[in-house]
Design an enzyme around this catalytic site. Structure first.
Site, PDB file in Angstrom:
ATOM      1  N   ARG A 197       3.422 116.373 -14.089  1.00 33.65           N
ATOM      2  CA  ARG A 197       4.816 116.815 -14.027  1.00 33.65           C
ATOM      3  C   ARG A 197       5.220 117.587 -15.274  1.00 33.65           C
ATOM      4  NH1 ARG A 197       8.183 111.486 -12.751  1.00 33.65           N
ATOM      5  NH2 ARG A 197       6.680 110.668 -14.264  1.00 33.65           N
ATOM      6  N   LYS A 255       0.050 100.414  -5.572  1.00 33.88           N
ATOM      7  CA  LYS A 255       0.216  99.160  -4.831  1.00 33.88           C
ATOM      8  C   LYS A 255       1.335  99.225  -3.801  1.00 33.88           C
ATOM      9  CE  LYS A 255       0.992  97.397  -8.853  1.00 33.88           C
ATOM     10  NZ  LYS A 255       1.479  98.557  -9.631  1.00 33.88           N
ATOM     11  N   GLY A 258      -5.266  94.949 -11.953  1.00 37.40           N
ATOM     12  CA  GLY A 258      -5.882  95.782 -12.981  1.00 37.40           C
ATOM     13  C   GLY A 258      -7.394  95.801 -12.923  1.00 37.40           C
ATOM     14  N   LYS A 267       1.329  93.346  -4.142  1.00 35.76           N
ATOM     15  CA  LYS A 267      -0.051  92.890  -4.322  1.00 35.76           C
ATOM     16  C   LYS A 267      -0.379  91.764  -3.345  1.00 35.76           C
ATOM     17  CE  LYS A 267       0.119  94.192  -9.198  1.00 35.76           C
ATOM     18  NZ  LYS A 267       0.246  93.709 -10.596  1.00 35.76           N
ATOM     19  N   GLY A 269      -2.209  97.706 -17.820  1.00 33.27           N
ATOM     20  CA  GLY A 269      -2.533  98.480 -19.009  1.00 33.27           C
ATOM     21  C   GLY A 269      -3.420  99.658 -18.680  1.00 33.27           C
TER      22      GLY A 269
END
Length: 423
Positions: A24, A83, A112, A183, A282
């Site tokens: 973007r 997700k 993750g 999830k 992360g």
């Protein structure tokens, strides 16, 4: 990917070339990324026709959904970390991938770097999974861990999580349970071979958890965690999926999951109990999961094959939250006068909810009752709470929290004994 290009080529069996990156903000400095690869036209990039695998890490529903389906239409497989999209549109995306002979991988969408989706889809494909129970949101686990460890209130713990970068500027998706619910939908769908969407998941966040709840859990030998729980009914005819804060015994392995870590238990007929543990969010953990999927998708391209797609043959109905059976911890503010405990106990009995323990404390005309029940349906508990609120002697139903994780493997629920104590 460029840093480990030689290793990736060796693992895949052919070199991997970075064809383009849609962003973007093209003016932002990106070390190690050739400027000529950067574009703001994501649609043109996925329509090129010479791209084998597209990696989508945009998030949200649109434009991610359109870009993924366009990628399939132009011959590319897709690796996604999205997700929300997979939880809501997984069936349609899998169907689009199958029509075009492409792969859809999304290990990074859940927990993750923890390998969880692939073991459920592949390693346990020959087993029957009965339950998935875990901590799948690092932000909320950090907040609850701080509340438990320091006695801090919710707002104070959230401020610390934000300052350390664990919570977003707008933490709603995490603290209200939306992230964990997405999830849970993905995990339930894979585990039970049935279609479960985000709308099927009962969701409660942690914003109403108080320091008093944490302290009460400690008195019970428990701690509070935001849990994602996906279960197959005992008769095998339905499934449930839910996300909510719950008290779990300190003896349970999930109780020791600290800070922003994730951990998930999978219970299967033959494999028994499996625990998956590690960093759940992360940049580096997400990148690890994405690269793992990239390697799998590239190998499939070279072999002229595809990996496992959607498995929804069971077509099991998703039962409402009212059918869920568990234990409950209820905190009541009541008038401190004779007969109140008897009135409260009568309401529980009238609705078929058996009391395990009661703790009572009174002072200056006010009192609190903490009731812990035996196992009961969520519908029965809800009806009980509504009836309690109508009692003149009950000033407030201050807190309701489920108690989970007390089952003994292979033996059903742990035995309990009714006891009443006053303070």
């Amino acid at each position: 990917m460029t840093t480990h290009a030689d290793d990736l080529a060796a693992r895949i069996g052919a070199p991997v070339e970075l064809a383009g990156i849609a962003v973007r903000r093209p003016g932002r400095v990106r070390e190690g990324v050739p400027a000529e690869l950067v574009t703001t036209d994501a649609t043109a990039l996925v329509k090129r026709g010479d791209i084998d695998v597209v990696v989508e890490v945009i998030g949200g529903i649109e434009p991610a959904r359109s870009l993924i389906t366009t990628s399939f239409d132009h011959g590319a497989s897709v690796v996604s970390a999205n997700k929300a999209l997979v939880a809501q549109e997984g069936a349609a995306l899998h169907a689009a991938a199958e029509r075009r002979g492409a792969d859809l991988y999304y290990e990074a969408a859940v927990a993750g770097a923890i390998p969880l989706v692939r073991p459920l889809r592949e390693s346990l494909a020959g087993d029957k999974v009965n339950r998935v129970l875990g901590i799948v949101n690092g932000t909320t686990n950090f907040i609850l861990d701080r509340m438990d460890g320091s006695g801090a209130g919710y707002s104070e713990a959230l401020d610390e999580a934000t300052a350390l970068g664990y919570a977003e500027a707008d933490p709603t998706a995490d603290v209200e349970g939306f992230d964990a619910a997405a999830k849970a939908a993905i995990l339930a769908g894979i585990a039970f071979h049935t279609r479960v969407t985000l709308d099927d998941v009962h969701r409660e966040g942690i914003t109403e958890v108080t320091a008093a709840d944490i302290a009460s859990a400690k008195r019970m030998g428990c701690t509070v965690k935001l849990l994602a729980i996906c279960e197959r009914a005992a008769d095998g005819r339905s499934v449930t999926a839910r996300v909510h804060p719950a008290m779990i015994p300190l003896s349970h392995p999930l109780a020791s999951v600290r800070e922003a870590y994730n951990a998930v238990f999978v219970e299967a007929d033959a494999a028994g109990q499996l625990m998956f543990y590690g960093p759940g969010a992360g940049g580096s953990p997400t990148a690890s999961a994405v690269l793992g999927d990239l390697v799998a998708a590239c190998r499939n391209k070279l072999a002229g094959a595809t990996g496992p797609g959607e498995s929804a043959y069971s077509r099991l109905p998703v039962s409402p939250m009212g059918d869920v059976i568990t234990r409950y911890h209820i905190s009541l503010d009541v008038a401190d006068k004779p007969g109140v405990l008897a009135q409260v106990a009568t309401v529980f009995a009238e609705h078929g909810v058996s009391i395990d323990t009661v703790r009572q404390q009174g002072k200056d005309g006010e009192a609190s009752l903490v009731v812990v029940t035996h196992r009961a349906s969520d519908a029965a508990l809800s009806a009980t709470v509504e009836a309690l609120r109508r009692l003149d002697t009950v000033r407030d139903v201050a807190s309701i929290m489920r108690v989970e994780g007390e089952e003994r493997p292979g033996n059903g629920p742990a035995e309990t004994h009714q006891r009443v104590s006053g303070e």
